[in-house]
Design a protein around this motif. Structure first.
Motif, PDB file in Angstrom:
ATOM      1  N   PRO A   1       0.861  -1.180   0.000  1.00 52.53           N
ATOM      2  CA  PRO A   1       0.000   0.000   0.000  1.00 52.53           C
ATOM      3  C   PRO A   1       0.901   1.234   0.000  1.00 52.53           C
ATOM      4  CG  PRO A   1      -0.331  -1.361   1.985  1.00 52.53           C
ATOM      5  CD  PRO A   1       0.912  -1.846   1.320  1.00 52.53           C
ATOM      6  N   ARG A   2       0.410   2.393  -0.492  1.00 51.26           N
ATOM      7  CA  ARG A   2       1.202   3.625  -0.370  1.00 51.26           C
ATOM      8  C   ARG A   2       1.426   3.881   1.122  1.00 51.26           C
ATOM      9  NH1 ARG A   2      -3.322   7.263  -3.066  1.00 51.26           N
ATOM     10  NH2 ARG A   2      -3.444   5.317  -4.174  1.00 51.26           N
ATOM     11  N   LEU A   3       2.435   4.727   1.445  1.00 44.11           N
ATOM     12  CA  LEU A   3       2.841   4.862   2.850  1.00 44.11           C
ATOM     13  C   LEU A   3       1.684   5.236   3.771  1.00 44.11           C
ATOM     14  CD1 LEU A   3       6.361   6.504   2.578  1.00 44.11           C
ATOM     15  CD2 LEU A   3       5.762   4.107   2.843  1.00 44.11           C
ATOM     16  N   GLU A   4       0.800   6.164   3.329  1.00 44.21           N
ATOM     17  CA  GLU A   4      -0.258   6.585   4.252  1.00 44.21           C
ATOM     18  C   GLU A   4      -1.322   5.509   4.465  1.00 44.21           C
ATOM     19  OE1 GLU A   4      -0.184   8.500   1.037  1.00 44.21           O
ATOM     20  OE2 GLU A   4      -2.096   9.556   1.065  1.00 44.21           O
ATOM     21  N   TYR A   5      -1.337   4.466   3.603  1.00 46.07           N
ATOM     22  CA  TYR A   5      -2.262   3.350   3.833  1.00 46.07           C
ATOM     23  C   TYR A   5      -1.580   2.169   4.529  1.00 46.07           C
ATOM     24  CZ  TYR A   5      -5.323   5.740   0.436  1.00 46.07           C
ATOM     25  OH  TYR A   5      -6.098   6.655  -0.232  1.00 46.07           O
ATOM     26  N   CYS A   6      -0.264   2.306   4.821  1.00 46.39           N
ATOM     27  CA  CYS A   6       0.432   1.287   5.621  1.00 46.39           C
ATOM     28  C   CYS A   6       0.078   1.487   7.088  1.00 46.39           C
ATOM     29  CB  CYS A   6       1.939   1.424   5.476  1.00 46.39           C
ATOM     30  SG  CYS A   6       2.620   0.515   4.103  1.00 46.39           S
ATOM     31  N   THR A   7       0.228   2.719   7.557  1.00 43.53           N
ATOM     32  CA  THR A   7      -0.136   3.014   8.947  1.00 43.53           C
ATOM     33  C   THR A   7      -1.666   3.182   9.001  1.00 43.53           C
ATOM     34  OG1 THR A   7       0.426   5.283   8.418  1.00 43.53           O
ATOM     35  CG2 THR A   7       2.053   4.059   9.648  1.00 43.53           C
ATOM     36  N   ASP A   8      -2.194   3.355  10.208  1.00 46.84           N
ATOM     37  CA  ASP A   8      -3.651   3.358  10.374  1.00 46.84           C
ATOM     38  C   ASP A   8      -4.299   4.474   9.554  1.00 46.84           C
ATOM     39  OD1 ASP A   8      -3.370   1.222  11.971  1.00 46.84           O
ATOM     40  OD2 ASP A   8      -3.655   2.290  13.861  1.00 46.84           O
ATOM     41  N   ASN A   9      -5.405   4.145   8.923  1.00 49.44           N
ATOM     42  CA  ASN A   9      -6.080   5.101   8.038  1.00 49.44           C
ATOM     43  C   ASN A   9      -7.541   4.708   7.862  1.00 49.44           C
ATOM     44  OD1 ASN A   9      -6.429   3.568   5.221  1.00 49.44           O
ATOM     45  ND2 ASN A   9      -4.507   2.912   6.152  1.00 49.44           N
ATOM     46  N   GLY A  10      -8.341   5.637   7.363  1.00 47.14           N
ATOM     47  CA  GLY A  10      -9.771   5.372   7.180  1.00 47.14           C
ATOM     48  C   GLY A  10     -10.069   4.674   5.865  1.00 47.14           C
ATOM     49  N   ALA A  11      -9.169   4.839   4.866  1.00 43.55           N
ATOM     50  CA  ALA A  11      -9.427   4.278   3.536  1.00 43.55           C
ATOM     51  C   ALA A  11      -9.541   2.752   3.596  1.00 43.55           C
ATOM     52  CB  ALA A  11      -8.317   4.703   2.585  1.00 43.55           C
ATOM     53  N   MET A  12      -8.641   2.132   4.366  1.00 41.58           N
ATOM     54  CA  MET A  12      -8.670   0.664   4.426  1.00 41.58           C
ATOM     55  C   MET A  12      -9.945   0.160   5.116  1.00 41.58           C
ATOM     56  SD  MET A  12      -5.761  -0.149   7.301  1.00 41.58           S
ATOM     57  CE  MET A  12      -6.110  -0.009   9.071  1.00 41.58           C
ATOM     58  N   ILE A  13     -10.469   0.945   6.036  1.00 40.18           N
ATOM     59  CA  ILE A  13     -11.711   0.539   6.735  1.00 40.18           C
ATOM     60  C   ILE A  13     -12.906   0.729   5.792  1.00 40.18           C
ATOM     61  CG2 ILE A  13     -13.191   1.005   8.754  1.00 40.18           C
ATOM     62  CD1 ILE A  13     -10.352  -0.315   9.325  1.00 40.18           C
ATOM     63  N   ALA A  14     -12.915   1.851   5.052  1.00 37.85           N
ATOM     64  CA  ALA A  14     -13.987   2.077   4.080  1.00 37.85           C
ATOM     65  C   ALA A  14     -13.977   0.960   3.029  1.00 37.85           C
ATOM     66  CB  ALA A  14     -13.805   3.441   3.410  1.00 37.85           C
ATOM     67  N   TYR A  15     -12.768   0.565   2.587  1.00 35.63           N
ATOM     68  CA  TYR A  15     -12.656  -0.449   1.536  1.00 35.63           C
ATOM     69  C   TYR A  15     -13.081  -1.835   2.039  1.00 35.63           C
ATOM     70  CZ  TYR A  15     -10.826  -3.348  -2.181  1.00 35.63           C
ATOM     71  OH  TYR A  15     -10.714  -4.271  -3.195  1.00 35.63           O
ATOM     72  N   ALA A  16     -12.594  -2.220   3.231  1.00 40.51           N
ATOM     73  CA  ALA A  16     -12.994  -3.527   3.795  1.00 40.51           C
ATOM     74  C   ALA A  16     -14.504  -3.530   4.032  1.00 40.51           C
ATOM     75  CB  ALA A  16     -12.233  -3.800   5.091  1.00 40.51           C
ATOM     76  N   GLY A  17     -15.040  -2.397   4.503  1.00 42.26           N
ATOM     77  CA  GLY A  17     -16.487  -2.281   4.729  1.00 42.26           C
ATOM     78  C   GLY A  17     -17.254  -2.404   3.422  1.00 42.26           C
ATOM     79  N   TYR A  18     -16.724  -1.791   2.372  1.00 36.99           N
ATOM     80  CA  TYR A  18     -17.358  -1.888   1.051  1.00 36.99           C
ATOM     81  C   TYR A  18     -17.444  -3.351   0.614  1.00 36.99           C
ATOM     82  CZ  TYR A  18     -17.208  -2.334  -4.011  1.00 36.99           C
ATOM     83  OH  TYR A  18     -17.419  -2.771  -5.298  1.00 36.99           O
ATOM     84  N   GLN A  19     -16.319  -4.076   0.772  1.00 35.44           N
ATOM     85  CA  GLN A  19     -16.311  -5.490   0.373  1.00 35.44           C
ATOM     86  C   GLN A  19     -17.350  -6.291   1.155  1.00 35.44           C
ATOM     87  OE1 GLN A  19     -14.760  -6.827  -2.080  1.00 35.44           O
ATOM     88  NE2 GLN A  19     -13.287  -5.256  -2.615  1.00 35.44           N
ATOM     89  N   ARG A  20     -17.438  -6.035   2.436  1.00 31.26           N
ATOM     90  CA  ARG A  20     -18.387  -6.763   3.290  1.00 31.26           C
ATOM     91  C   ARG A  20     -19.831  -6.387   2.955  1.00 31.26           C
ATOM     92  NH1 ARG A  20     -16.696 -11.084   6.405  1.00 31.26           N
ATOM     93  NH2 ARG A  20     -14.460 -10.903   6.594  1.00 31.26           N
ATOM     94  N   LEU A  21     -20.094  -5.083   2.794  1.00 27.02           N
ATOM     95  CA  LEU A  21     -21.470  -4.627   2.491  1.00 27.02           C
ATOM     96  C   LEU A  21     -21.900  -5.151   1.117  1.00 27.02           C
ATOM     97  CD1 LEU A  21     -21.192  -0.959   3.815  1.00 27.02           C
ATOM     98  CD2 LEU A  21     -22.671  -2.734   4.786  1.00 27.02           C
ATOM     99  N   LYS A  22     -20.951  -5.148   0.168  1.00 19.84           N
ATOM    100  CA  LYS A  22     -21.252  -5.614  -1.196  1.00 19.84           C
ATOM    101  C   LYS A  22     -21.663  -7.089  -1.176  1.00 19.84           C
ATOM    102  CE  LYS A  22     -17.911  -6.418  -4.081  1.00 19.84           C
ATOM    103  NZ  LYS A  22     -16.897  -6.553  -5.123  1.00 19.84           N
ATOM    104  N   SER A  23     -21.043  -7.846  -0.252  1.00 18.26           N
ATOM    105  CA  SER A  23     -21.386  -9.265  -0.188  1.00 18.26           C
ATOM    106  C   SER A  23     -22.658  -9.499   0.632  1.00 18.26           C
ATOM    107  CB  SER A  23     -20.209 -10.070   0.378  1.00 18.26           C
ATOM    108  OG  SER A  23     -20.085  -9.811   1.759  1.00 18.26           O
ATOM    109  N   GLY A  24     -23.353  -8.410   0.983  1.00 20.03           N
ATOM    110  CA  GLY A  24     -24.675  -8.536   1.623  1.00 20.03           C
ATOM    111  C   GLY A  24     -24.649  -8.521   3.137  1.00 20.03           C
ATOM    112  N   GLN A  25     -23.449  -8.358   3.730  1.00 15.02           N
ATOM    113  CA  GLN A  25     -23.401  -8.352   5.195  1.00 15.02           C
ATOM    114  C   GLN A  25     -23.741  -6.978   5.747  1.00 15.02           C
ATOM    115  OE1 GLN A  25     -19.753 -10.017   6.834  1.00 15.02           O
ATOM    116  NE2 GLN A  25     -19.376 -10.989   4.883  1.00 15.02           N
ATOM    117  N   ARG A  26     -24.424  -6.922   6.852  1.00 10.59           N
ATOM    118  CA  ARG A  26     -24.611  -5.692   7.613  1.00 10.59           C
ATOM    119  C   ARG A  26     -24.931  -6.060   9.055  1.00 10.59           C
ATOM    120  NH1 ARG A  26     -25.505  -5.003   3.271  1.00 10.59           N
ATOM    121  NH2 ARG A  26     -26.838  -3.475   2.420  1.00 10.59           N
ATOM    122  N   ASP A  27     -24.619  -5.125   9.957  1.00 13.80           N
ATOM    123  CA  ASP A  27     -24.830  -5.368  11.386  1.00 13.80           C
ATOM    124  C   ASP A  27     -26.241  -4.992  11.793  1.00 13.80           C
ATOM    125  OD1 ASP A  27     -22.230  -6.117  11.598  1.00 13.80           O
ATOM    126  OD2 ASP A  27     -21.524  -4.231  12.472  1.00 13.80           O
ATOM    127  N   GLY A  28     -26.619  -5.471  12.978  1.00 12.89           N
ATOM    128  CA  GLY A  28     -27.870  -5.025  13.593  1.00 12.89           C
ATOM    129  C   GLY A  28     -27.652  -3.663  14.232  1.00 12.89           C
TER     130      GLY A  28
END
Ligand code: KG4
Ligand code: ZN
Length: 332
Positions: free
Chosen positions: A293-320
């Motif tokens: 990943p580029r340097l700012e996505y190696c350390t903690d960042n919001g982009a990786m959370i948005a992306y992992a969330g996108y993958q999960r939501l796309k596969s139909g998962q969501r929380d209560g």
């Protein structure tokens, strides 16, 4: 699809918006590093309070930067663990409430999964399956990533994480927190071959790691030296070389043993330039590829959370409706 991602597991408050056709369209973040520096490490209660201070303005900033209204957002993702429980609770309660208010689906993401998938945000992105070397302040692991949520642990640290070893060693050498970048900088002035530190666990089979003995060895070397600036730099170099060598040897073993052709680096220690160089050489020799990943996505960042969330939501998962926060949450 557009997903707003919120990260608050440790000492960075970060918010990003991922658009499935355009990529990351906003990235806002506030680091608490200067605040914790005074104490030589992260103070959990101060971290939680600081997240509450910045989270609303960072979401506003990201929405403005992306030119988005709430109606343009299709889902909200947040880091649900692992991490500091108070810090996680700030992000999870805020994200869950915002999703409720906006009437959007919401998903709690595993921080480590965020790191694992971060390289997929790059133009030159890996494809499943691949080996991931995840090296952060809290974790050091080699994982066979077969698909979203299909993670086989190949090896992990038996004691300190690689980043933790960098941070603790830096503290012993009188350097400020976080120690990784400081040691890397100091090592540039070190003379090769003055010290040769042990490479932990490399003579044992398997892919487990251990850095606590190396840390002690470094301390003893420092205490028995004349503690000059040159000693400090020589020791920083020897320490960095030992960690990097060990990670390269174990990553090579993981590629050979699994037969996988792609190595993906994740986590803050992945920002280390010497590690990147050495992994590049090793993977080229093996006829395999390495992805970062580029340097700012190696350390903690919001982009990786948005992306992992996108993958999960796309596969139909969501929380209560419950906001989730788990201090410990193994990837498996
Ligand atoms: O992934 P990260 O931002 O947070 C965790 O989830 O832990 O990783 C932070 C860690 C710290 O221990 C820091 O010292 C280390 O990554 N780090 C580095 C470098 N930049 C950050 N370690 C070695 N070399 C670097 N250039
Ligand atoms: Zn992290």
């Amino acid at each position: 699809m557009r997903v707003l991602g919120i990260e608050s597991s440790c000492d960075e408050t970060a918010v990003a918006i991922y658009d499935s056709s355009k990529g990351v369209i906003a990235h806002a973040m506030h680091t608490q590093i200067p605040m914790h520096q005074e104490y030589g490490g992260v103070v959990p209660e101060l971290a939680s309070r600081d997240h509450t201070r910045y989270i609303v303005s960072l979401v506003r900033q990201a929405m403005r930067e992306a030119g988005c209204e709430p109606s343009d957002i299709d889902g909200i993702a947040y880091t649900a663990g692992p991490g500091l429980i108070g810090a996680l609770l700030v992000g999870s309660c805020f994200a869950r409430s915002l999703a409720y208010a906006w009437g959007k689906p919401c998903i709690g993401v595993n921080h480590l999964e965020g790191h694992l998938l971060a390289a997929m945000l790059e133009e030159s992105a890996p494809e499943y399956p691949f080996v991931s070397l995840l090296v952060s302040g809290g974790h050091s692991m080699l994982i066979a990533v077969k698909g979203l949520g299909e993670y086989e642990l190949l090896g992990e640290t038996l004691d300190d994480a690689a980043g933790e070893a960098f941070d603790k060693t830096a503290k012993m050498l009188g350097l400020a927190y976080p120690g990784g970048p400081k040691i890397a900088k100091l090592a540039e002035q070190g003379r090769p071959g003055v010290y040769n530190f042990p490479r932990p666990m490399v003579n044992r089979p398997g892919m487990d790691l251990s850095f606590s003995g190396l840390k002690t060895h470094t301390l003893q070397t420092w205490l028995s030296s004349s503690q000059s600036e040159q000693d400090r730099a020589d020791i920083a170099l020897a320490f960095q070389d030992a960690i990097v060598d060990t990670l390269v040897i174990k990553s090579k073993r993981a590629l050979i043993q699994t037969g996988l052709r792609q190595l993906v680096i994740a986590g803050g220690v992945g920002a280390n330039a010497h590690l990147r160089e050495r992994l590049q050489e090793m993977t080229t020799e093996l006829g395999t590829q390495v992805f970062y990943p580029r340097l700012e996505y190696c350390t903690d960042n919001g982009a990786m959370i948005a992306y992992a969330g996108y993958q999960r939501l796309k596969s139909g998962q969501r929380d209560g409706l419950r906001a989730q926060a788990r201090a410990r949450w193994p990837l498996s």
